[in-house]
Each structure stands twice: as structure tokens, then as C-alpha cells.
Design a protein around this motif. Structure first.
Motif, PDB file in Angstrom:
ATOM      1  N   GLN A   1       0.837  -1.190   0.000  1.00  0.00           N
ATOM      2  CA  GLN A   1       0.000   0.000   0.000  1.00  0.00           C
ATOM      3  C   GLN A   1       0.878   1.250   0.000  1.00  0.00           C
ATOM      4  OE1 GLN A   1      -3.400   0.297  -0.036  1.00  0.00           O
ATOM      5  NE2 GLN A   1      -3.574  -1.935  -0.267  1.00  0.00           N
ATOM      6  N   PRO A   2       0.381   2.384  -0.529  1.00  0.00           N
ATOM      7  CA  PRO A   2       1.128   3.634  -0.385  1.00  0.00           C
ATOM      8  C   PRO A   2       1.409   3.911   1.086  1.00  0.00           C
ATOM      9  CG  PRO A   2      -0.645   3.909  -1.974  1.00  0.00           C
ATOM     10  CD  PRO A   2      -0.858   2.565  -1.325  1.00  0.00           C
ATOM     11  N   GLY A   3       2.547   4.533   1.355  1.00  0.00           N
ATOM     12  CA  GLY A   3       2.987   4.691   2.734  1.00  0.00           C
ATOM     13  C   GLY A   3       2.419   5.868   3.487  1.00  0.00           C
ATOM     14  N   SER A   4       1.467   6.593   2.918  1.00  0.00           N
ATOM     15  CA  SER A   4       0.886   7.738   3.618  1.00  0.00           C
ATOM     16  C   SER A   4      -0.559   7.924   3.188  1.00  0.00           C
ATOM     17  CB  SER A   4       1.674   9.019   3.314  1.00  0.00           C
ATOM     18  OG  SER A   4       1.479   9.419   1.970  1.00  0.00           O
ATOM     19  N   LEU A   5      -1.325   8.644   3.985  1.00  0.00           N
ATOM     20  CA  LEU A   5      -2.715   8.947   3.642  1.00  0.00           C
ATOM     21  C   LEU A   5      -2.778   9.780   2.367  1.00  0.00           C
ATOM     22  CD1 LEU A   5      -4.161   9.787   7.176  1.00  0.00           C
ATOM     23  CD2 LEU A   5      -4.554   7.708   5.829  1.00  0.00           C
ATOM     24  N   HIS A   6      -1.833  10.696   2.208  1.00  0.00           N
ATOM     25  CA  HIS A   6      -1.792  11.514   0.992  1.00  0.00           C
ATOM     26  C   HIS A   6      -1.576  10.633  -0.225  1.00  0.00           C
ATOM     27  CE1 HIS A   6      -0.755  14.723  -1.802  1.00  0.00           C
ATOM     28  NE2 HIS A   6       0.396  14.116  -2.038  1.00  0.00           N
ATOM     29  N   GLY A   7      -0.637   9.699  -0.124  1.00  0.00           N
ATOM     30  CA  GLY A   7      -0.365   8.801  -1.238  1.00  0.00           C
ATOM     31  C   GLY A   7      -1.565   7.948  -1.600  1.00  0.00           C
ATOM     32  N   LYS A   8      -2.266   7.442  -0.592  1.00  0.00           N
ATOM     33  CA  LYS A   8      -3.456   6.628  -0.840  1.00  0.00           C
ATOM     34  C   LYS A   8      -4.532   7.449  -1.546  1.00  0.00           C
ATOM     35  CE  LYS A   8      -2.797   3.550   3.139  1.00  0.00           C
ATOM     36  NZ  LYS A   8      -3.359   3.129   4.446  1.00  0.00           N
ATOM     37  N   SER A   9      -4.713   8.679  -1.086  1.00  0.00           N
ATOM     38  CA  SER A   9      -5.731   9.548  -1.680  1.00  0.00           C
ATOM     39  C   SER A   9      -5.417   9.849  -3.140  1.00  0.00           C
ATOM     40  CB  SER A   9      -5.833  10.848  -0.880  1.00  0.00           C
ATOM     41  OG  SER A   9      -6.770  11.734  -1.456  1.00  0.00           O
ATOM     42  N   LYS A  10      -4.152  10.162  -3.439  1.00  0.00           N
ATOM     43  CA  LYS A  10      -3.763  10.475  -4.809  1.00  0.00           C
ATOM     44  C   LYS A  10      -3.879   9.250  -5.714  1.00  0.00           C
ATOM     45  CE  LYS A  10      -2.379  13.851  -6.203  1.00  0.00           C
ATOM     46  NZ  LYS A  10      -3.092  14.990  -6.832  1.00  0.00           N
ATOM     47  N   ALA A  11      -3.571   8.072  -5.173  1.00  0.00           N
ATOM     48  CA  ALA A  11      -3.698   6.852  -5.972  1.00  0.00           C
ATOM     49  C   ALA A  11      -5.151   6.592  -6.345  1.00  0.00           C
ATOM     50  CB  ALA A  11      -3.128   5.671  -5.192  1.00  0.00           C
ATOM     51  N   ARG A  12      -6.060   6.810  -5.402  1.00  0.00           N
ATOM     52  CA  ARG A  12      -7.490   6.641  -5.696  1.00  0.00           C
ATOM     53  C   ARG A  12      -7.961   7.669  -6.703  1.00  0.00           C
ATOM     54  NH1 ARG A  12      -7.940   6.351   0.240  1.00  0.00           N
ATOM     55  NH2 ARG A  12      -7.894   4.153   0.862  1.00  0.00           N
ATOM     56  N   GLU A  13      -7.455   8.892  -6.597  1.00  0.00           N
ATOM     57  CA  GLU A  13      -7.861   9.939  -7.529  1.00  0.00           C
ATOM     58  C   GLU A  13      -7.417   9.598  -8.951  1.00  0.00           C
ATOM     59  OE1 GLU A  13      -7.990  14.682  -7.410  1.00  0.00           O
ATOM     60  OE2 GLU A  13      -5.944  13.915  -7.545  1.00  0.00           O
ATOM     61  N   LEU A  14      -6.201   9.077  -9.098  1.00  0.00           N
ATOM     62  CA  LEU A  14      -5.711   8.693 -10.416  1.00  0.00           C
ATOM     63  C   LEU A  14      -6.635   7.667 -11.060  1.00  0.00           C
ATOM     64  CD1 LEU A  14      -3.663   8.472 -12.728  1.00  0.00           C
ATOM     65  CD2 LEU A  14      -2.318   6.929 -11.285  1.00  0.00           C
ATOM     66  N   LEU A  15      -7.041   6.678 -10.300  1.00  0.00           N
ATOM     67  CA  LEU A  15      -7.941   5.652 -10.826  1.00  0.00           C
ATOM     68  C   LEU A  15      -9.271   6.266 -11.255  1.00  0.00           C
ATOM     69  CD1 LEU A  15      -8.639   2.706 -11.397  1.00  0.00           C
ATOM     70  CD2 LEU A  15      -9.314   2.475  -8.986  1.00  0.00           C
ATOM     71  N   ALA A  16      -9.828   7.147 -10.415  1.00  0.00           N
ATOM     72  CA  ALA A  16     -11.111   7.783 -10.729  1.00  0.00           C
ATOM     73  C   ALA A  16     -11.003   8.671 -11.972  1.00  0.00           C
ATOM     74  CB  ALA A  16     -11.586   8.602  -9.529  1.00  0.00           C
ATOM     75  N   LEU A  17      -9.885   9.395 -12.110  1.00  0.00           N
ATOM     76  CA  LEU A  17      -9.693  10.257 -13.277  1.00  0.00           C
ATOM     77  C   LEU A  17      -9.570   9.439 -14.557  1.00  0.00           C
ATOM     78  CD1 LEU A  17      -7.223  12.928 -11.827  1.00  0.00           C
ATOM     79  CD2 LEU A  17      -9.580  13.322 -12.570  1.00  0.00           C
ATOM     80  N   ARG A  18      -8.909   8.305 -14.473  1.00  0.00           N
ATOM     81  CA  ARG A  18      -8.791   7.442 -15.658  1.00  0.00           C
ATOM     82  C   ARG A  18     -10.160   6.956 -16.121  1.00  0.00           C
ATOM     83  NH1 ARG A  18      -3.464   3.895 -13.872  1.00  0.00           N
ATOM     84  NH2 ARG A  18      -1.977   4.921 -15.278  1.00  0.00           N
ATOM     85  N   ILE A  19     -10.979   6.551 -15.175  1.00  0.00           N
ATOM     86  CA  ILE A  19     -12.314   6.047 -15.518  1.00  0.00           C
ATOM     87  C   ILE A  19     -13.158   7.150 -16.149  1.00  0.00           C
ATOM     88  CG2 ILE A  19     -14.466   5.154 -14.556  1.00  0.00           C
ATOM     89  CD1 ILE A  19     -12.732   3.695 -12.447  1.00  0.00           C
ATOM     90  N   LEU A  20     -13.127   8.344 -15.536  1.00  0.00           N
ATOM     91  CA  LEU A  20     -13.927   9.453 -16.055  1.00  0.00           C
ATOM     92  C   LEU A  20     -13.412   9.924 -17.411  1.00  0.00           C
ATOM     93  CD1 LEU A  20     -16.264  11.403 -15.567  1.00  0.00           C
ATOM     94  CD2 LEU A  20     -14.654  12.927 -14.395  1.00  0.00           C
TER      95      LEU A  20
END
Length: 284
Positions: free
Chosen positions: A134-153
Motif C-alpha cells: 500500500q502507499p505509505g501515507s494517507l496523501h499517497g493513498k488519496s492520490k492513488a485513488r484519484e488517479l484511478l477515478a480520473l482514468r475512468i472518467l
């Protein structure tokens, strides 16, 4: 590099460290720059850089107002740099399994026949840790989820989307609490610097180099599954950086090793082989 003269460019997170430098660079090239700021944001970096871009005030989590403000811009290029830093907000998003920064609202509002490229700026912190997966920080986790959502949209809206990642960015107007400014002040004042362990390292990239790299991204083929990596190929320890600053300034810095508590994202090895594809024809 794309010719941005007279082009309509929209930047989120524009009062931030990277965003302000990007706005200044684009305005110097003759672009028509519009910046999005939160209601609580200040403009001190704009003042320091001597720029007065057009500013829109809106929270990214207000999709209706965001749409009303952004859609009339008919932006040709969007650089999404906004990121959430508040720990409580990041923790809440982590519990809910979502991103704390609503980049999808920005993409939805900017979608039009005029949009040439939507570029998002992510972080090496998104890369999963070898031990946890997993990403090592809350910020990293949030940005990883955002990347996935942006790709889908982007696929659904047929938007030419280009995700990017960088690592530790430094340079003029960086937050005073970051390592490089702290070390510079320590050298000037004969002060000490508390440090993490001697093996903790980063990949440093100068802010204006990063901006130049980001401005080259729209020239590349639009393949949203590829992440463009814009960072240094060299890892440097925090200890080496402080010693380098002392040598460059010709002044001693007292270093207190192991006195700064390591954070969840501190690492001895930033292997970014899976973080993305190095940006071609770019050198830090």
C-alpha cells in the motif's frame, strides 16, 4: 514544447508551491491563465512572483459552483495540481475508501470540445510500499485513488488525459518547514538541524525543472494508462543534502542525527521502477 501563447490554461492548486511557479511560467509565455483557489487560500506566492492571474474561488467539493465557474472558460489545457493536506480530511477519506481531492469534479467541469489535454500531478508517495503493498501515507493513498477515478472518467468523457508523478520538489517559495529552507536558515544563523536517520533519502527535483517537464507533457501521445514520471534518477540522503548546503554556503551546520522522528512515508530506498515512465527528452 507546446506553444501556449494566447492559449486558455486552467490551473488548480495554483497558489501552491508548484502551481504558482507554473502560473508565472505560462503567463511569461503569453498564456491566458485562470487559477482556482479555495476560499481560505492566500496569494502570497503570486505577490512574490509578481503575477496577477485571473482567479476563481471555489471548493473542489462543490461540483455545481465549480461547473458554473469553469465551463465558461472553455479551457484548452488543464493542469490539476490541487491536493488535500489536512490530516483529518485525508483520514476520513481513507476510511471511506475515496480520494480527498475531488479531481473528478474538475475534469467534469472542464470537459468540452476545446479541451486539448488534462494533466494531473501526482506523487511518488502513491507507489505501494514493498512490505505492505500500500502507499505509505494517507496523501499517497488519496492520490492513488484519484488517479484511478480520473482514468475512468476520462475514458467515459473521451478526454485526452495525461497523469504524471514527481517526488520531492524544492526551490524558491517552498514551505519554510521543509528540509532545504530549514538547512539554509541554519547555515545563515549558525543553528542546528534535527534529522531523521542517516539513510533516509529522497529524489529531489527543482521546481522550475518540474514546471518545464509538465509543460512538455501535452506534446506526448495521449495514453492515460501511462504515468509520466518527472523526477531525479538519483537518490540523495537528507544528511547529504544538509552537508551539501553547508558546503555551498561556506558555513557550518550542526547536524543532530536520529532526532527527527521518521514518518510513515520516510524510506531508505525510493525504487520508482513501477512509478511510471520517465519523461522523454527531459533532464533535471
Amino acid at each position: 514544447m507546446a506553444d501556449y501563447r494566447s492559449k486558455r490554461v486552467f490551473i488548480t492548486g495554483a497558489n501552491g508551491f508548484v502551481g504558482a511557479h507554473m502560473a508565472a511560467r505560462l503567463m511569461a509565455q503569453g498564456a491566458v491563465v485562470t487559477c482556482l483557489l479555495r476560499p481560505t487560500s492566500n496569494r502570497s506566492r503570486f505577490d512574490a512572483l509578481g503575477i496577477e492571474p485571473r482567479v476563481l474561488i471555489c471548493d473542489l467539493n462543490d461540483p455545481k459552483r465549480l461547473d458554473a465557474l469553469v465551463r465558461p472558460l472553455a479551457a484548452e489545457y488543464v493542469f490539476h495540481l490541487a491536493a488535500e493536506r489536512d490530516h483529518k480530511t485525508l483520514a476520513r477519506a481513507d476510511v471511506e475508501g475515496c480520494s480527498a481531492c475531488a479531481g473528478i469534479n474538475v475534469m467534469a467541469a472542464a470537459a468540452s470540445e476545446h479541451l486539448v489535454r488534462f494533466v494531473s500531478v501526482g506523487s511518488a508517495l502513491e507507489v505501494p510500499d514493498r512490505l505492505t503493498g500500500q502507499p505509505g501515507s494517507l496523501h499517497g493513498k488519496s492520490k492513488a485513488r484519484e488517479l484511478l477515478a480520473l482514468r475512468i472518467l476520462a475514458e467515459r468523457l473521451n478526454i485526452r488525459y495525461a497523469p504524471t508523478r514527481t517526488h520531492y520538489v524544492y526551490g524558491p517559495l517552498q514551505s519554510r518547514r521543509k528540509l532545504v529552507p530549514v538547512a539554509i536558515r541554519a547555515a545563515r544563523g549558525g543553528l542546528s538541524v534535527p534529522l531523521t536517520g542517516p539513510d533516509i533519502c529522497k529524489r529531489y527535483v527543482y521546481v522550475r525543472d518540474l514546471v518545464e517537464g509538465l509543460l512538455q507533457v501535452p506534446d506526448l501521445p495521449a495514453t492515460q494508462q501511462k504515468v509520466h514520471l518527472i523526477t531525479s534518477p538519483q537518490q540523495v540522503t537528507n544528511l547529504a543534502v544538509v552537508k551539501m548546503i553547508a558546503a555551498l554556503m561556506g558555513k557550518p551546520i550542526t547536524i543532530i542525527p536520529n532526532s527527527f522522528a521518521e514518518r510513515e512515508f520516510d524510506r531508505c530506498d525510493w525504487d520508482l521502477s513501477e512509478a511510471g515512465t520517465p519523461l522523454p527528452a527531459w533532464q533535471p
